[in-house]
Design an enzyme around this catalytic site. Structure first.
Site, PDB file in Angstrom:
ATOM      1  N   ASN A  17       0.489  -0.876   0.449  1.00 58.35           N
ATOM      2  CA  ASN A  17      -0.116   0.061  -0.144  1.00 58.35           C
ATOM      3  C   ASN A  17       0.740   1.141   0.449  1.00 58.35           C
ATOM      4  O   ASN A  17       1.950   1.359   0.536  1.00 58.35           O
ATOM      5  CB  ASN A  17      -0.789   0.388   1.052  1.00 58.35           C
ATOM      6  CG  ASN A  17      -1.710   1.343   1.689  1.00 58.35           C
ATOM      7  OD1 ASN A  17      -1.852   2.236   0.441  1.00 58.35           O
ATOM      8  ND2 ASN A  17      -2.419   1.394   2.670  1.00 58.35           N
ATOM      9  N   LYS A  19      -0.004   4.227  -0.397  1.00 57.90           N
ATOM     10  CA  LYS A  19      -0.562   5.182   0.790  1.00 57.90           C
ATOM     11  C   LYS A  19      -0.691   6.167  -0.720  1.00 57.90           C
ATOM     12  O   LYS A  19      -0.442   6.567  -1.945  1.00 57.90           O
ATOM     13  CB  LYS A  19      -0.469   5.478   1.318  1.00 57.90           C
ATOM     14  CG  LYS A  19      -0.030   4.527   2.474  1.00 57.90           C
ATOM     15  CD  LYS A  19      -0.076   4.424   3.956  1.00 57.90           C
ATOM     16  CE  LYS A  19       0.385   3.470   4.784  1.00 57.90           C
ATOM     17  NZ  LYS A  19       0.153   3.678   6.430  1.00 57.90           N
ATOM     18  N   HIS A 102      -9.470   1.083   5.450  1.00 55.07           N
ATOM     19  CA  HIS A 102      -7.839   0.715   6.383  1.00 55.07           C
ATOM     20  C   HIS A 102      -8.585   1.989   7.109  1.00 55.07           C
ATOM     21  O   HIS A 102      -9.222   2.610   7.092  1.00 55.07           O
ATOM     22  CB  HIS A 102      -7.139   1.626   4.867  1.00 55.07           C
ATOM     23  CG  HIS A 102      -5.808   1.710   5.734  1.00 55.07           C
ATOM     24  ND1 HIS A 102      -5.513   2.829   6.279  1.00 55.07           N
ATOM     25  CD2 HIS A 102      -5.086   0.661   5.088  1.00 55.07           C
ATOM     26  CE1 HIS A 102      -4.194   2.747   5.821  1.00 55.07           C
ATOM     27  NE2 HIS A 102      -3.387   1.262   5.818  1.00 55.07           N
ATOM     28  N   GLU A 104      -6.728   4.480   7.895  1.00 55.25           N
ATOM     29  CA  GLU A 104      -6.800   5.578   7.685  1.00 55.25           C
ATOM     30  C   GLU A 104      -8.061   6.364   7.243  1.00 55.25           C
ATOM     31  O   GLU A 104      -8.359   7.677   7.155  1.00 55.25           O
ATOM     32  CB  GLU A 104      -5.593   6.014   7.157  1.00 55.25           C
ATOM     33  CG  GLU A 104      -4.484   6.230   7.476  1.00 55.25           C
ATOM     34  CD  GLU A 104      -3.344   5.242   7.260  1.00 55.25           C
ATOM     35  OE1 GLU A 104      -3.250   5.698   5.887  1.00 55.25           O
ATOM     36  OE2 GLU A 104      -2.195   4.780   7.712  1.00 55.25           O
ATOM     37  N   GLU A 172      -5.604  -5.662  10.850  1.00 48.18           N
ATOM     38  CA  GLU A 172      -3.939  -4.437  10.743  1.00 48.18           C
ATOM     39  C   GLU A 172      -4.706  -3.944  12.520  1.00 48.18           C
ATOM     40  O   GLU A 172      -5.701  -3.318  12.225  1.00 48.18           O
ATOM     41  CB  GLU A 172      -4.314  -3.626   9.750  1.00 48.18           C
ATOM     42  CG  GLU A 172      -4.002  -4.069   8.084  1.00 48.18           C
ATOM     43  CD  GLU A 172      -3.111  -2.932   7.607  1.00 48.18           C
ATOM     44  OE1 GLU A 172      -2.041  -2.810   7.266  1.00 48.18           O
ATOM     45  OE2 GLU A 172      -3.793  -2.057   7.038  1.00 48.18           O
ATOM     46  N   GLY A 178       1.708   1.731  11.099  1.00 48.42           N
ATOM     47  CA  GLY A 178       2.759   3.413  11.341  1.00 48.42           C
ATOM     48  C   GLY A 178       3.855   3.340  11.931  1.00 48.42           C
ATOM     49  O   GLY A 178       4.363   4.417  12.232  1.00 48.42           O
ATOM     50  N   SER A 220       3.059  -2.100  10.780  1.00 49.42           N
ATOM     51  CA  SER A 220       4.681  -1.980  10.743  1.00 49.42           C
ATOM     52  C   SER A 220       5.653  -3.589  10.746  1.00 49.42           C
ATOM     53  O   SER A 220       6.507  -3.761  11.353  1.00 49.42           O
ATOM     54  CB  SER A 220       4.841  -1.901  12.149  1.00 49.42           C
ATOM     55  OG  SER A 220       4.886  -0.319  12.514  1.00 49.42           O
TER      56      SER A 220
HETATM   57  C1  PEP Z   1      -0.859   0.267   6.624  1.00 56.32           C
HETATM   58  O1  PEP Z   1      -1.051   1.029   6.501  1.00 56.32           O
HETATM   59  O2  PEP Z   1      -2.195  -0.435   5.856  1.00 56.32           O
HETATM   60  C2  PEP Z   1       0.526  -0.217   6.925  1.00 56.32           C
HETATM   61  C3  PEP Z   1       0.669  -1.832   7.030  1.00 56.32           C
HETATM   62  O3  PEP Z   1       1.347   0.696   7.069  1.00 56.32           O
HETATM   63  P1  PEP Z   1       3.255   0.381   7.835  1.00 56.32           P
HETATM   64  O4  PEP Z   1       3.237  -1.333   7.067  1.00 56.32           O
HETATM   65  O5  PEP Z   1       3.748   1.678   7.731  1.00 56.32           O
HETATM   66  O6  PEP Z   1       2.911   0.550   9.317  1.00 56.32           O
END
Ligand code: PEP
Length: 260
Positions: A17, A19, A102, A104, A172, A178, A220
């Site tokens: 992703n 973003k 997601h 966000e 998630e 993040g 992460s």
């Molecule tokens: C995400 O935003 O779906 C995500 C997993 O981000 P990160 O791997 O940067 O934590």
């Protein structure tokens, strides 16, 4: 075009992703070609990249080993929704799947009902769905399990069950997205959650399809923790944010998953 696989054979799915990155189409093309080279030798991994909307068209069809996902779609099919992008439009420019729910987007206002409607629209348009679910925090009474359950059940109550196999769940946990890479849950916790999610889905679809349901982990992930999660997390793959912008890191994950 590579697809998210639904065969019984263990076949990992790695979703990147991007973003709101990178800034230019030129950089997006460079990154995509680097990732495509890394994915070239894989036989057991489906690689999916979710670039920003403006890059979907220019990148689609540029790799026969990477399929393209949208990062979100509208909950409306068409019409007076300024700034919106419908599932059909995302599909028309080359997306074969879309992320929905997601954290966000949830933070920006998507309710469970809106997410359920977006899923309906995406499936109706012929897109596969990577449905993100996850608790904001863990509490010692395990109320967070209820939150995950509710997030899943509301979506399954709105869709045509015959299309359920077009959904992949991405677990998630919001508290792990993040953050620093040692924040990601232990593989044993991810394993437990994967089984819980499959149990919840079994209640709706029946045991056999429920237990076969694809569950990814995201939050992460880097190459170091990816190895343990893929080996011991009882997941079908990963949803990767920041590290999908690094062809070496993401390429290593692809290679590792391919050799498991
Ligand atoms: C995400 O935003 O779906 C995500 C997993 O981000 P990160 O791997 O940067 O934590």
């Amino acid at each position: 075009m590579a697809k998210i696989h639904t065969t019984a054979k263990k076949h990992f799915i790695l979703v990147g992703n991007w973003k709101m990155n990178p800034d230019t189409l030129e950089d997006a093309k460079k990154l995509f070609s680097a990732l495509s080279r890394k994915a070239q030798k894989t036989t057991k991994v489906s690689v999916v990249i979710a670039p920003p909307y403006p890059f979907i068209g220019p990148l689609s069809g540029k790799s026969d080993v990477i399929s393209i996902a949208a990062q979100d779609v509208s909950n409306e099919p068409r019409g007076a929704f300024t700034g919106g992008v419908s599932a059909r439009q995302a599909k028309a420019v080359g997306a074969t799947s879309t992320i929905i729910g997601h954290s966000e987007r949830r933070k920006a206002g998507d309710t469970d009902e809106v997410i359920a409607q977006k899923t309906f629209e995406a499936l109706d348009a012929g897109l596969r769905v990577i449905l993100c679910v996850g608790e904001k925090e863990r509490d010692q009474h395990a109320h967070y399990l209820r939150a995950i359950r509710d997030q899943i059940l509301i979506v399954f109550s709105k869709i045509d069950k015959k299309k359920a196999s077009w959904i992949t769940i991405a677990y998630e946990p919001v508290w792990a997205i993040g953050k620093s890479y040692d924040t990601a849950p232990k593989p044993s916790d991810i394993h437990e959650m994967s089984i819980y999610i499959k149990k919840v889905i079994s209640e709706v679809l029946g045991q056999k399809p429920g237990l076969k349901f694809q569950v990814l982990y995201g939050g992460s992930v880097n190459f170091e923790n990816a190895q343990a999660i893929l080996s011991d997390g009882a997941v079908d793959g990963l949803l990767v944010g920041r590290q999908s912008l690094d062809p070496d890191a993401f390429g290593n994950m692809i290679e590792y998953a391919n050799n498991l």
